[in-house]
Design a protein around this motif. Structure first.
Motif, short mmCIF file in Angstrom:
data_model
loop_
_atom_site.label_atom_id
_atom_site.label_comp_id
_atom_site.label_asym_id
_atom_site.label_seq_id
_atom_site.Cartn_x
_atom_site.Cartn_y
_atom_site.Cartn_z
N ARG A 1 -0.11 -13.40 18.77
CA ARG A 1 0.97 -14.09 18.06
C ARG A 1 0.44 -15.17 17.13
N ILE A 2 -0.53 -15.95 17.60
CA ILE A 2 -0.89 -17.13 16.81
C ILE A 2 -1.84 -16.81 15.65
N HIS A 3 -2.53 -15.63 15.69
CA HIS A 3 -3.40 -15.39 14.53
C HIS A 3 -3.68 -13.93 14.20
N PHE A 4 -3.83 -13.08 15.20
CA PHE A 4 -4.16 -11.69 14.91
C PHE A 4 -3.11 -11.03 14.02
N ASP A 5 -1.84 -11.21 14.37
CA ASP A 5 -0.76 -10.61 13.58
C ASP A 5 -0.79 -11.10 12.13
N HIS A 6 -1.16 -12.36 11.95
CA HIS A 6 -1.18 -12.93 10.60
C HIS A 6 -2.27 -12.27 9.77
N HIS A 7 -3.43 -11.98 10.35
CA HIS A 7 -4.49 -11.32 9.59
C HIS A 7 -4.21 -9.84 9.41
N GLN A 8 -3.49 -9.23 10.33
CA GLN A 8 -3.11 -7.83 10.17
C GLN A 8 -2.12 -7.66 9.02
N ASP A 9 -1.24 -8.62 8.85
CA ASP A 9 -0.28 -8.59 7.73
C ASP A 9 -0.10 -10.00 7.20
N ALA B 1 0.15 -5.62 2.85
CA ALA B 1 -0.56 -6.20 1.70
C ALA B 1 -1.00 -5.16 0.69
N ARG B 2 -0.85 -3.87 1.01
CA ARG B 2 -1.37 -2.83 0.13
C ARG B 2 -0.83 -2.92 -1.31
N PRO B 3 0.49 -3.09 -1.51
CA PRO B 3 0.99 -3.12 -2.89
C PRO B 3 0.47 -4.32 -3.66
N ASP B 4 0.03 -5.36 -2.95
CA ASP B 4 -0.36 -6.59 -3.62
C ASP B 4 -1.87 -6.78 -3.64
N ALA B 5 -2.61 -5.76 -3.24
CA ALA B 5 -4.06 -5.92 -3.14
C ALA B 5 -4.68 -6.32 -4.46
N LYS B 6 -4.26 -5.66 -5.55
CA LYS B 6 -4.81 -5.99 -6.86
C LYS B 6 -4.48 -7.41 -7.25
N ALA B 7 -3.25 -7.83 -6.96
CA ALA B 7 -2.86 -9.20 -7.29
C ALA B 7 -3.67 -10.19 -6.50
N ALA B 8 -3.93 -9.84 -5.23
CA ALA B 8 -4.74 -10.74 -4.39
C ALA B 8 -6.15 -10.86 -4.93
N ARG B 9 -6.72 -9.74 -5.37
CA ARG B 9 -8.07 -9.80 -5.91
C ARG B 9 -8.09 -10.63 -7.19
N GLY B 10 -7.02 -10.53 -7.97
CA GLY B 10 -6.97 -11.31 -9.20
C GLY B 10 -6.88 -12.79 -8.93
N THR B 11 -6.20 -13.15 -7.84
CA THR B 11 -6.05 -14.55 -7.50
C THR B 11 -7.38 -15.18 -7.18
N ARG B 12 -8.30 -14.39 -6.64
CA ARG B 12 -9.61 -14.94 -6.27
C ARG B 12 -10.32 -15.57 -7.46
N HIS B 13 -10.04 -15.02 -8.63
CA HIS B 13 -10.75 -15.50 -9.82
C HIS B 13 -9.99 -16.59 -10.56
N ALA B 14 -8.94 -17.13 -9.91
CA ALA B 14 -8.14 -18.16 -10.57
C ALA B 14 -8.92 -19.43 -10.80
#
Length: 266
Positions: A100-108, A252-265
């Motif tokens: 509850r406190i962390h695994f679920d958060h990293h899974q989604d 997170a699959r639909p947003d994977a590209k957006a997430a990768r783009g955020t890394r370079h912000a």
């Protein structure tokens, strides 16, 4: 997510996907979320107690500053060595807690429901850390001030944590950098960038990294080391989930590209 659907979620209790929400929808969800409303009520109660048992302005201010300084370090230690530790899932009686406190958060990472910590775990932790500090400084009044400060910081952390998983590019360069570092923690290597609003402690402990080029991608970034092999040995989290641990969060699959783009912000 449309505004209509989001409002329906508020009424029916359905989960919010931060990857499909905008900033306005986040504000609505945040300010009406039961956990946040509980925190707000506790802050008001702390102000009342601190006023009734007023410790003086000196002790009050020192208590506030002390908690502000201690909080990032405590959060870092808990995040790195408890939430990312592998002890809790190896014991049946703590497996559900770790899930509850962390695994679920990293899974989604985009799911609002598991992004917020459960009050049953967050509030005792905040109290254990802050109340003794305040009491030593100025008794009951300062203790209430310290606890209220801890809850206030938690509210701030939770909001910015939401921002970091929101389908939204902040205008502020500081928030962009903050978001980029946290996205790396969730999508590149979980063994670094443990901070939320500040990465000063990460720098001190050598766990800070600026971009994906700084280190190889971690194979356990989404499951925190609780993979199929581990699940066969320690099955309790998998049993509670009802499915094997994923190596990538479906949400997170639909947003994977957006997430990768955020890394370079930055």
């Amino acid at each position: 997510m449309s505004g209509t659907l989001n409002n329906a979620s508020l009424k029916t209790g359905r989960s919010f996907d931060l990857g499909k929400m905008n900033l306005r929808q986040l504000w609505v969800a945040y300010l009406t979320y039961p956990t946040i409303l509980l925190y707000f009520a506790l802050i008001v109660a702390c102000i009342a107690v601190a006023t009734h048992f007023f410790a003086g302005w000196g002790a009050t201010l020192v208590s506030i500053v002390a908690v502000i300084l201690v909080y990032p370090l405590v959060w870092y230690l808990l995040h790195r060595y408890v939430l990312h530790g592998r002890v809790l899932y190896k014991m049946k009686w703590t497996a559900s807690l770790w899930k509850r406190i962390h695994f679920d958060h990293h899974q989604d990472p985009h799911l609002l429901d598991v992004l917020f910590g459960a009050p049953v775990t967050t509030l005792p932790t905040i109290a254990i850390i802050t109340c003794p500090i305040g009491y030593l400084i100025g008794g009951i009044g300062a203790s209430a001030t310290a606890f209220g400060t801890g809850v206030t910081i938690t509210c701030i952390y939770e909001f910015f944590h939401c921002i970091q998983h929101l389908n939204y590019k902040p205008r502020s360069a500081w928030i962009q950098r903050m978001k980029a570092r946290h996205v790396l923690h969730h999508f590149h290597d979980e063994d670094g960038n443990f901070g939320i609003t500040s990465f000063v402690v990460d720098r001190l402990f050598g766990s800070y990294y600026k971009d994906a080029k700084a280190r190889p991608r971690s194979p356990t970034v989404f499951n925190l080391g609780y993979d199929i092999k581990e699940a066969k040995i320690y099955p309790w989290v998998m049993d509670l989930t009802g499915s094997p641990p994923r190596d990538r969060p479906d949400g997170a699959r639909p947003d994977a590209k957006a997430a990768r783009g955020t890394r370079h912000a930055a």
